[in-house]
Design a protein around this motif. Structure first.
Motif, mmCIF file in Angstrom:
data_model
loop_
_atom_site.group_PDB
_atom_site.id
_atom_site.type_symbol
_atom_site.label_atom_id
_atom_site.label_comp_id
_atom_site.label_asym_id
_atom_site.label_seq_id
_atom_site.Cartn_x
_atom_site.Cartn_y
_atom_site.Cartn_z
ATOM 1 N N SER A 1 5.119 8.593 1.450
ATOM 2 C CA SER A 1 3.835 7.906 1.527
ATOM 3 C C SER A 1 2.728 8.936 1.711
ATOM 4 O O SER A 1 2.976 10.106 2.010
ATOM 5 N N ARG A 2 1.510 8.500 1.537
ATOM 6 C CA ARG A 2 0.354 9.391 1.686
ATOM 7 C C ARG A 2 0.334 10.010 3.079
ATOM 8 O O ARG A 2 0.089 11.201 3.243
ATOM 9 N N GLU A 3 0.623 9.209 4.093
ATOM 10 C CA GLU A 3 0.610 9.702 5.468
ATOM 11 C C GLU A 3 1.698 10.755 5.686
ATOM 12 O O GLU A 3 1.489 11.756 6.368
ATOM 13 N N GLU A 4 2.880 10.522 5.110
ATOM 14 C CA GLU A 4 3.970 11.492 5.238
ATOM 15 C C GLU A 4 3.616 12.812 4.557
ATOM 16 O O GLU A 4 3.892 13.888 5.089
ATOM 17 N N LEU A 5 2.982 12.732 3.387
ATOM 18 C CA LEU A 5 2.574 13.952 2.683
ATOM 19 C C LEU A 5 1.517 14.718 3.459
ATOM 20 O O LEU A 5 1.586 15.944 3.572
ATOM 21 N N ILE A 6 0.555 14.012 4.009
ATOM 22 C CA ILE A 6 -0.485 14.668 4.806
ATOM 23 C C ILE A 6 0.134 15.350 6.021
ATOM 24 O O ILE A 6 -0.214 16.484 6.353
ATOM 25 N N GLU A 20 0.833 -1.203 0.000
ATOM 26 C CA GLU A 20 0.000 0.000 0.000
ATOM 27 C C GLU A 20 0.868 1.254 0.000
ATOM 28 O O GLU A 20 0.584 2.214 -0.702
ATOM 29 N N ALA A 21 1.923 1.256 0.794
ATOM 30 C CA ALA A 21 2.836 2.408 0.849
ATOM 31 C C ALA A 21 3.785 2.341 -0.340
ATOM 32 O O ALA A 21 4.418 1.314 -0.586
ATOM 33 N N ALA A 22 3.892 3.423 -1.068
ATOM 34 C CA ALA A 22 4.662 3.446 -2.307
ATOM 35 C C ALA A 22 6.143 3.155 -2.107
ATOM 36 O O ALA A 22 6.786 2.563 -2.964
ATOM 37 N N ASN A 23 6.693 3.548 -0.973
ATOM 38 C CA ASN A 23 8.133 3.372 -0.766
ATOM 39 C C ASN A 23 8.473 2.171 0.119
ATOM 40 O O ASN A 23 9.648 1.895 0.338
ATOM 41 N N LEU A 80 2.870 22.417 7.414
ATOM 42 C CA LEU A 80 3.010 23.692 6.704
ATOM 43 C C LEU A 80 1.825 24.616 6.949
ATOM 44 O O LEU A 80 1.987 25.831 7.052
ATOM 45 N N LEU A 81 0.642 24.039 7.042
ATOM 46 C CA LEU A 81 -0.546 24.861 7.288
ATOM 47 C C LEU A 81 -0.589 25.385 8.719
ATOM 48 O O LEU A 81 -1.063 26.495 8.955
ATOM 49 N N GLN A 82 -0.102 24.604 9.659
ATOM 50 C CA GLN A 82 -0.132 25.023 11.057
ATOM 51 C C GLN A 82 0.923 26.066 11.369
ATOM 52 O O GLN A 82 0.712 26.914 12.233
ATOM 53 N N SER A 83 2.033 26.024 10.697
ATOM 54 C CA SER A 83 3.138 26.923 11.010
ATOM 55 C C SER A 83 2.754 28.400 10.932
ATOM 56 O O SER A 83 2.991 29.142 11.888
#
Length: 171
Positions: free
Chosen positions: A131-136, A86-89, A142-145
């Motif tokens: 992975s999707r989780e790492e990107l999220i 499931e995880a790309a890497n 970045l949004l919280q900063s």
């Protein structure tokens, strides 16, 4: 193996290929029983399915699939093992970690989210895919900063209206 059994295997492989966006092809030939067992155990722990497949059947399954595998069919020579995750890497990390102790498995190619990677030299690029989780997590960070910076500045600017306006104008 009868014609019906071969047809069933191809159908099963086609269904597996359709259900996943992460497919790795590796060469594990030459591994002894202990090393192969260790590789299978590592795959199980990393949630990676490992199966040795016949090249002709995998090629037919790829042709029957809706996905465009491009040059990946060209690497179907010699011993081929199919790694699905499931995880790309995850398979790339597993291969890289396993190769610290052994010269195998060799990466023949990979299909990750509609991108085709051919050759063992692509292993580092595949390891670096997030992975999707790492990107999220990165996006949330970045949004919280900026929000945290503004809130911190507002709190340090005091509770007066002029302090808040001054802080916002600086930002």
């Amino acid at each position: 193996m009868t014609r019906e059994e071969k047809s069933q295997v191809i159908q099963d492989l086609t269904a597996q290929l359709a259900d996943t966006n992460t497919i790795y092809l590796a060469d594990i030939s030459g591994l002894d029983a202990v090393t192969t067992s260790n590789l299978r155990r590592a795959c199980f722990k990393a949630n990676v399915q490992l199966a040795v497949v016949k090249n002709t059947m995998l090629a037919k399954a790829m042709e029957a699939s809706d996905k465009e595998f491009g040059e990946l069919q060209d690497v179907l020579k010699g011993n081929t093992s199919l790694m699905i995750a499931e995880a790309a890497n995850a398979p790339a990390k597993l291969i890289k970690e396993f190769r610290k102790k052994s010269d195998k498995p060799l990466l023949k190619g990979a299909f990750v989210e509609e991108a085709v990677y051919v050759g063992d030299d692509q292993l580092d690029a595949l390891v670096n895919i997030k992975s999707r989780e790492e990107l999220i997590g990165d996006i949330i960070g970045l949004l919280q900063s900026p929000a945290k910076n503004v809130i911190s500045a507002l709190q340090s600017g005091g509770q007066t209206l002029s302090g808040i306006v001054k802080t916002l104008s600086e930002k």
